[in-house]
Design an enzyme around this catalytic site. Structure first.
Site, PDB file in Angstrom:
ATOM      1  N   GLU A 119     -72.781  36.673   1.973  1.00 25.65           N
ATOM      2  CA  GLU A 119     -70.689  36.613   2.348  1.00 25.65           C
ATOM      3  C   GLU A 119     -70.033  37.559   2.393  1.00 25.65           C
ATOM      4  O   GLU A 119     -69.013  37.810   3.129  1.00 25.65           O
ATOM      5  CB  GLU A 119     -70.553  36.753   0.261  1.00 25.65           C
ATOM      6  CG  GLU A 119     -69.078  36.178   0.132  1.00 25.65           C
ATOM      7  CD  GLU A 119     -68.646  35.759  -1.479  1.00 25.65           C
ATOM      8  OE1 GLU A 119     -68.976  33.923  -1.154  1.00 25.65           O
ATOM      9  OE2 GLU A 119     -68.440  36.379  -2.277  1.00 25.65           O
ATOM     10  N   PHE A 127     -78.612  24.463   0.870  1.00 30.37           N
ATOM     11  CA  PHE A 127     -79.876  24.470   0.990  1.00 30.37           C
ATOM     12  C   PHE A 127     -80.010  23.921  -0.533  1.00 30.37           C
ATOM     13  O   PHE A 127     -78.912  24.637  -1.437  1.00 30.37           O
ATOM     14  CB  PHE A 127     -80.007  25.983   0.708  1.00 30.37           C
ATOM     15  CG  PHE A 127     -80.519  26.628   2.346  1.00 30.37           C
ATOM     16  CD1 PHE A 127     -80.505  26.692   3.242  1.00 30.37           C
ATOM     17  CD2 PHE A 127     -81.948  27.455   1.808  1.00 30.37           C
ATOM     18  CE1 PHE A 127     -81.031  26.535   4.116  1.00 30.37           C
ATOM     19  CE2 PHE A 127     -82.499  28.184   2.282  1.00 30.37           C
ATOM     20  CZ  PHE A 127     -82.254  27.402   4.334  1.00 30.37           C
ATOM     21  N   ALA A 128     -80.706  23.401  -1.002  1.00 35.59           N
ATOM     22  CA  ALA A 128     -81.478  23.282  -2.484  1.00 35.59           C
ATOM     23  C   ALA A 128     -82.730  23.619  -2.428  1.00 35.59           C
ATOM     24  O   ALA A 128     -83.981  22.664  -2.452  1.00 35.59           O
ATOM     25  CB  ALA A 128     -81.223  22.085  -2.066  1.00 35.59           C
ATOM     26  N   VAL A 188     -74.928  24.783  -2.844  1.00 37.02           N
ATOM     27  CA  VAL A 188     -75.767  23.551  -3.352  1.00 37.02           C
ATOM     28  C   VAL A 188     -74.267  22.620  -4.573  1.00 37.02           C
ATOM     29  O   VAL A 188     -74.724  21.673  -5.658  1.00 37.02           O
ATOM     30  CB  VAL A 188     -76.786  22.532  -3.066  1.00 37.02           C
ATOM     31  CG1 VAL A 188     -77.622  23.820  -4.612  1.00 37.02           C
ATOM     32  CG2 VAL A 188     -77.067  21.185  -3.521  1.00 37.02           C
ATOM     33  N   ASP A 189     -74.548  24.357  -6.074  1.00 40.28           N
ATOM     34  CA  ASP A 189     -74.224  23.766  -6.747  1.00 40.28           C
ATOM     35  C   ASP A 189     -73.006  23.828  -7.553  1.00 40.28           C
ATOM     36  O   ASP A 189     -72.110  24.349  -7.833  1.00 40.28           O
ATOM     37  CB  ASP A 189     -74.695  25.324  -7.519  1.00 40.28           C
ATOM     38  CG  ASP A 189     -73.692  26.548  -7.191  1.00 40.28           C
ATOM     39  OD1 ASP A 189     -73.636  26.786  -5.921  1.00 40.28           O
ATOM     40  OD2 ASP A 189     -73.596  27.744  -7.942  1.00 40.28           O
ATOM     41  N   ASP A 192     -63.369  26.914  -9.821  1.00 33.35           N
ATOM     42  CA  ASP A 192     -64.178  27.109 -10.831  1.00 33.35           C
ATOM     43  C   ASP A 192     -63.723  27.012 -11.948  1.00 33.35           C
ATOM     44  O   ASP A 192     -62.616  27.480 -11.711  1.00 33.35           O
ATOM     45  CB  ASP A 192     -65.167  28.739 -10.491  1.00 33.35           C
ATOM     46  CG  ASP A 192     -66.084  28.513 -12.180  1.00 33.35           C
ATOM     47  OD1 ASP A 192     -65.881  28.149 -13.359  1.00 33.35           O
ATOM     48  OD2 ASP A 192     -66.733  29.092 -12.121  1.00 33.35           O
TER      49      ASP A 192
HETATM   50  N1  UDP Z   1     -80.255  28.693  -3.549  1.00 33.90           N
HETATM   51  C1  UDP Z   1     -80.533  27.664  -3.625  1.00 33.90           C
HETATM   52  N2  UDP Z   1     -81.930  28.158  -4.565  1.00 33.90           N
HETATM   53  C2  UDP Z   1     -81.759  29.535  -4.863  1.00 33.90           C
HETATM   54  C3  UDP Z   1     -81.343  30.195  -4.670  1.00 33.90           C
HETATM   55  C4  UDP Z   1     -80.102  29.323  -4.226  1.00 33.90           C
HETATM   56  O1  UDP Z   1     -81.276  26.488  -3.072  1.00 33.90           O
HETATM   57  O2  UDP Z   1     -83.025  29.196  -5.289  1.00 33.90           O
HETATM   58  C5  UDP Z   1     -78.812  27.859  -2.478  1.00 33.90           C
HETATM   59  C6  UDP Z   1     -77.757  26.929  -3.087  1.00 33.90           C
HETATM   60  O3  UDP Z   1     -77.357  26.198  -1.823  1.00 33.90           O
HETATM   61  C7  UDP Z   1     -77.103  27.270  -3.956  1.00 33.90           C
HETATM   62  C8  UDP Z   1     -76.294  28.900  -2.425  1.00 33.90           C
HETATM   63  O4  UDP Z   1     -78.051  29.057  -2.299  1.00 33.90           O
HETATM   64  O5  UDP Z   1     -75.835  26.969  -4.622  1.00 33.90           O
HETATM   65  C9  UDP Z   1     -76.272  30.520  -3.019  1.00 33.90           C
HETATM   66  O6  UDP Z   1     -76.543  30.611  -4.106  1.00 33.90           O
HETATM   67  P1  UDP Z   1     -75.872  30.743  -5.906  1.00 33.90           P
HETATM   68  O7  UDP Z   1     -75.183  29.295  -5.907  1.00 33.90           O
HETATM   69  O8  UDP Z   1     -76.950  30.826  -6.571  1.00 33.90           O
HETATM   70  O9  UDP Z   1     -74.547  31.866  -5.992  1.00 33.90           O
HETATM   71  P2  UDP Z   1     -73.004  31.839  -6.315  1.00 33.90           P
HETATM   72  O10 UDP Z   1     -72.814  31.140  -6.068  1.00 33.90           O
HETATM   73  O11 UDP Z   1     -73.286  32.136  -7.608  1.00 33.90           O
HETATM   74  O12 UDP Z   1     -72.536  33.276  -5.851  1.00 33.90           O
HETATM   75  C1  GAL Z   2     -68.591  35.816  -8.166  1.00 32.02           C
HETATM   76  C2  GAL Z   2     -69.344  34.972  -7.397  1.00 32.02           C
HETATM   77  C3  GAL Z   2     -69.722  34.890  -5.950  1.00 32.02           C
HETATM   78  C4  GAL Z   2     -69.269  36.379  -5.481  1.00 32.02           C
HETATM   79  C5  GAL Z   2     -68.086  37.458  -5.569  1.00 32.02           C
HETATM   80  C6  GAL Z   2     -67.063  38.092  -5.280  1.00 32.02           C
HETATM   81  O1  GAL Z   2     -67.006  34.987  -8.837  1.00 32.02           O
HETATM   82  O2  GAL Z   2     -69.616  33.921  -8.395  1.00 32.02           O
HETATM   83  O3  GAL Z   2     -70.798  34.141  -5.830  1.00 32.02           O
HETATM   84  O4  GAL Z   2     -68.522  35.446  -4.583  1.00 32.02           O
HETATM   85  O5  GAL Z   2     -67.398  36.691  -7.149  1.00 32.02           O
HETATM   86  O6  GAL Z   2     -67.069  38.927  -5.717  1.00 32.02           O
HETATM   87 MN    MN Z   3     -72.608  29.013  -5.982  1.00 30.43          MN
END
Ligand code: UDP
Ligand code: GAL
Ligand code: MN
Length: 317
Positions: free
Chosen positions: A268, A86-87, A177-178, A291
């Site tokens: 998740e 997803f992007a 995607v990030d 990370d």
């Molecule tokens: N995502 C997106 N747009 C948004 C929020 C989330 O496309 O505004 C998608 C994107 O692929 C992202 C994923 O959902 O990598 C999960 O969100 P995010 O990476 O912010 O979660 P984190 O890894 O920080 O928990």
């Molecule tokens: C963070 C991560 C979140 C989630 C959480 C679970 O480090 O950014 O996306 O996985 O851990 O505790």
């Molecule tokens: Mn992410």
């Protein structure tokens, strides 16, 4: 019995004792078992976890050095791989480095189809793709909240794995995607149902896992259950298995919404619930989601798929 017999008896016992000691403690003995026990006895818990290459249900945990890629490539030759991502909204900015790095490291030599879902198709930049690799850009409506965007992936997956993917790919990999690919990711990740251990919890005790603990949520996992804490940023499997997984997660998300609740880590949490009761056939070590801000990076030799650091406020609005 004479004293002579006594001495002989003692000598035999002593010799046996020495033999057992010799076998257990030298290269002629069970060196690996010995190493493992020595480390398990110690306080060095990190190394204990780093040594784990098999789950209690005997699924492999994939670390560098545990597999022979040549054998695996022969096994999976000709398989078609989908990469789902997803992007949406600002996250479109992560797409180009994601795809470019995938071209370098992800399933090189295989037929790969990228399934990119975005709200802004015209903003998708051109990427140079190798032979046998195609990009499909598909439209998705952008939700207001980032949590809803993230969770919407399950709903889209339910339809995608039901309608078009059975004809198009054999295995589907789902990713955030990030992220960027930073080292080899290949046939060793393929399996019926595959999930990655969260890099922040690979040394944690199960009580510390951030499972959903509210019994009202469909994602609820009671204390005492669960094996690993998996991260939803990288998982995969056959199209059929991902259909079952996403259906379970999407149904759970909908049920929670009806009750006006949301699981602590959105999809998740539901993914973790599914995997407690439907054990993955293969588990990926944190080499497959890392990370650089995290501790214990010295235990993870290869950082194959790396989180891109982002300003949450800016990127999520
Ligand atoms: N995502 C997106 N747009 C948004 C929020 C989330 O496309 O505004 C998608 C994107 O692929 C992202 C994923 O959902 O990598 C999960 O969100 P995010 O990476 O912010 O979660 P984190 O890894 O920080 O928990
Ligand atoms: C963070 C991560 C979140 C989630 C959480 C679970 O480090 O950014 O996306 O996985 O851990 O505790
Ligand atoms: Mn992410």
């Amino acid at each position: 019995m004479t004293s002579k017999h006594w001495v002989l008896g003692c000598l035999i016992v002593l010799l046996l004792f020495l033999l057992v000691f010799f076998i257990q403690n030298t290269q002629f003995g069970f060196q690996e078992k010995h190493c493992q026990r020595k480390l398990l006895d110690g306080k060095d818990k990190s190394r204990k976890a780093a040594l784990q290459i098999l789950t209690p249900w005997l699924a492999p945990i994939i670390w560098d050095g545990t597999y022979d890629l040549w054998i695996l490539n022969n096994q999976f030759k000709g398989k078609r791989i989908g990469l789902f991502v997803f992007a949406v909204k600002r996250y479109i900015g992560f797409l180009l480095p994601f795809l470019e790095s995938a071209e370098h490291y992800f399933m090189v030599g295989y037929n790969v189809t990228y399934y990119v879902f975005t709200d802004n198709i015209s903003a998708v930049q051109k990427v140079r793709l190798s032979n046998g690799r195609i990009l499909k850009v598909l439209k998705v409506e952008a939700d207001k909240r980032w949590q809803d965007i993230s969770m919407k992936r399950m709903q889209i997956l339910v339809n995608l794995t039901h309608d078009r993917l059975p004809k198009e790919v054999d295995y589907l990999v789902c990713a955030d995607v990030d992220m960027v690919f930073n080292d080899h990711v290949g046939a060793e990740i393929l399996g019926d149902l595959v999930a990655t251990i969260h890099p922040g919890y690979f040394l944690a005790e199960p009580r510390q896992f951030t499972y959903e603990r509210n019994p009202a949520s469909a994602a609820y996992i009671p204390y005492g259950e669960g094996d690993f804490y998996y991260m939803a940023a990288f998982y995969g499997g056959t199209v059929e298995e991902i259909n079952k997984l996403s259906t379970f997660c999407h149904n759970g998300i909908v049920a929670d919404k009806k009750k006006n609740i949301e699981a602590v880590w959105q999809e998740e949490s539901h993914l973790n619930k599914y995997l407690v009761y439907n054990k993955p056939t293969k588990v990926l070590s944190p080499e497959y989601i890392w990370d650089t801000n995290l501790p214990n990076g010295d235990l993870v030799k290869k950082k194959r798929f790396l989180a891109v650091h982002k300003n949450h406020k800016e990127i999520r609005n």
